[in-house]
Design a protein around this motif. Structure first.
Motif, PDB file in Angstrom:
ATOM      1  N   ASN A   1      -1.269   3.923  -7.389  1.00  0.00           N
ATOM      2  CA  ASN A   1      -2.014   3.043  -6.501  1.00  0.00           C
ATOM      3  C   ASN A   1      -1.055   2.091  -5.788  1.00  0.00           C
ATOM      4  O   ASN A   1      -0.211   1.462  -6.431  1.00  0.00           O
ATOM      5  CB  ASN A   1      -3.038   2.218  -7.283  1.00  0.00           C
ATOM      6  N   THR A   2      -1.185   1.987  -4.497  1.00  0.00           N
ATOM      7  CA  THR A   2      -0.308   1.111  -3.717  1.00  0.00           C
ATOM      8  C   THR A   2      -1.131   0.272  -2.749  1.00  0.00           C
ATOM      9  O   THR A   2      -2.314   0.546  -2.502  1.00  0.00           O
ATOM     10  CB  THR A   2       0.724   1.928  -2.921  1.00  0.00           C
ATOM     11  N   THR A   3      -0.502  -0.750  -2.227  1.00  0.00           N
ATOM     12  CA  THR A   3      -1.117  -1.593  -1.212  1.00  0.00           C
ATOM     13  C   THR A   3      -0.019  -2.066  -0.282  1.00  0.00           C
ATOM     14  O   THR A   3       1.172  -1.923  -0.589  1.00  0.00           O
ATOM     15  CB  THR A   3      -1.842  -2.795  -1.837  1.00  0.00           C
ATOM     16  N   ARG A   4      -0.404  -2.617   0.839  1.00  0.00           N
ATOM     17  CA  ARG A   4       0.576  -3.092   1.813  1.00  0.00           C
ATOM     18  C   ARG A   4       0.433  -4.594   2.023  1.00  0.00           C
ATOM     19  O   ARG A   4      -0.660  -5.148   1.953  1.00  0.00           O
ATOM     20  CB  ARG A   4       0.420  -2.358   3.150  1.00  0.00           C
TER      21      ARG A   4
ATOM     22  N   GLU B   1       5.022  -1.612   1.487  1.00  0.00           N
ATOM     23  CA  GLU B   1       4.127  -1.004   0.502  1.00  0.00           C
ATOM     24  C   GLU B   1       4.620  -1.319  -0.908  1.00  0.00           C
ATOM     25  O   GLU B   1       5.800  -1.161  -1.218  1.00  0.00           O
ATOM     26  CB  GLU B   1       4.054   0.511   0.711  1.00  0.00           C
TER      27      GLU B   1
END
Length: 460
Positions: free
Chosen positions: A39-42, A396
């Motif tokens: 799971n990643t986010t920016r 990211e």
């Protein structure tokens, strides 16, 4: 012999059939669990609002107990409980004291004293003309002086009697409001300092809430607040903090402080209604933000795990130490609370920003690549945290992953961070930082509160 051979053949077929059934029904050796998706986010720009909440009830903003400074007999009470009054409106009037008989007697005495004084003065003149001795003249002089003193006392008594006959000024309302108590009736004697009326202003209402001792240092007079009244669920009321109690009250081992919020508009609200208020303690607009669970504390510094292929200043490979980090990070699940100045106070009852937290411990480097990036953080609330420096918009980063596994007859909750790094206390409310690998013993997040960082604290 033929029959015996037949039975042998049938038995062999049966064995083969049973073997096939066993092969088909016995489960295969458990396959290795598939690696979870990372799971990643920016990093993105947004607004962060930090707030403090509390529950309480509505109260009258302005209430006054009306007392009299004068003593006297009440002539007439002009209001009753429930009446709406304006500032300066007459509440009651007093009677003057009836001193007419005493006044006549004193006036008659004064006239007699004045006549006696004239006689003494004439007597003294004659004594002087006739050449009376010094002793006689002195005696007459003393009589004259005494009579003048009597006349002066009588005149003062008459003035006092006349003054008492004038009634005290009427008692008036000091504020606009509604009369809620009347403690005097016509004909009664009002005593100085006694409470005669209670007036409440129901047009200007406030909400008095209780705030936890850990949150009260962040609350200041003049801060904006929003209020939800239970009886009016479809309305939101705005107000400002008007008063903060200097002394708290103990409740369950925690001190709570009364905070009063003056409502800008209280139409439809009544005194005593239950309410919940949210006080805005800090607002940041158009700043770099990340989900709060993406930032971890490691060796006294705050870090994120960059996605594979991302790079940044002061970044180090997974498993390494960020600059100025301690040689040995705190153990996961220790429940220790960070002392970093930028960390928000932990909530005593685990009401922090994270529910179960992310796994900690001294796990390995994990199966997926990435680099730790040291960041400077700012304001944060339950979901977002400000990134002051260390990252740029669009980068990211990895978000911790929480997985629940069941093994044998007992179900065990295990938390594992995919692609993480062994670490210390996390910001998301659980135990420590990113866990390496999927080892069951890699340090878990205690569901009841746990480690330090944002929203951690000692859960109870």
């Amino acid at each position: 012999m033929k029959k015996k051979g037949l039975w042998i053949g049938i038995g062999a077929v049966g064995v083969i059939v049973i073997a096939l059934i066993l092969i088909l029904t016995i489960p295969n050796k458990p396959k290795q669990a598939a690696t979870p998706v990372q799971n990643t986010t920016r990093v993105s720009k947004g607004d962060i609002t930090v707030s403090v909440t509390g529950s309480g009830s509505t109260v009258s903003t302005e209430s006054d107990s009306v007392r009299t400074k004068d003593e006297g007999k009440v002539s007439e009470v002009h209001v009753k409980a429930g009446d709406v009054v304006k500032k300066g409106q007459v509440l009651l009037t007093f009677e003057g004291t009836d001193n007419s008989d005493n006044l006549k007697a004193q006036q008659s005495s004064l006239e007699s004293q004045q006549l006696d004084l004239v006689d003494l003065q004439e007597q003294f003149k004659r004594q002087v003309q006739e050449g009376a001795d010094e002793q006689t003249l002195n005696t007459t002089k003393k009589s004259i002086t005494k009579q003048e003193l009597n006349i002066s006392n009588t005149e003062a008594e008459i003035a006092k009697l006349k003054e008492d006959m004038v009634p005290p000024d009427p008692l008036t309302s000091p504020i606009d409001g509604t009369v809620t108590a009347v403690n005097i009736t016509a004909g009664e004697q009002a005593k100085s300092g006694s409470e005669l009326f209670v007036i409440n202003d129901y047009q200007k209402l406030s909400v008095k809430i209780q705030v936890d001792e850990l949150d009260i240092p962040n609350v200041e007079e003049g801060m904006k607040a929003t209020v939800q009244v239970d009886a009016l669920p479809d309305q939101t009321f705005e107000g400002t903090v008007s008063d903060i109690a200097d002394e708290g009250t103990a409740s369950g081992g925690v001190s709570l402080f009364d905070v009063t919020i003056a409502l800008n508009d209280s139409e439809g609200v009544r005194v005593g209604m239950s309410a919940e208020a949210t006080i805005i303690t800090e607002e940041k607009q158009d700043v770099l933000t990340l989900p709060i669970e993406a930032v971890q504390q490691r060796g006294g510094r705050y870090v994120v795990l960059l996605s594979e292929g991302e790079s940044g200043e002061s970044s180090v490979p997974v498993g390494g130490q960020p600059p100025d980090a301690e040689a040995t990070p705190p153990q996961a699940g220790s429940g220790a609370r960070s002392n970093d100045a930028s960390e928000a106070p932990a909530n005593r009852q685990g009401r922090g920003t994270g529910a179960s937290g992310v796994a900690g411990g001294n796990g390995g480097s994990g199966s997926m690549g990435g680099r730790m990036q040291v960041v400077e953080v700012g304001a944060h609330n339950e979901t977002l945290i400000e990134i002051v420096s260390g990252l740029t918009e669009g980068q990211e980063v990895v978000i911790p992953t929480v997985i629940s596994n069941s093994s044998g007859s007992a179900t065990q909750q295990q938390t594992r961070m995919q692609g993480g790094f062994g670490g210390s206390s996390g910001l998301s409310g659980g135990s420590a930082g990113f866990s390496g690998g999927a080892a069951p013993g890699g340090g878990g997040a205690a569901p009841t509160g746990g480690g330090g960082g944002f929203g951690g604290g000692g859960g109870r």
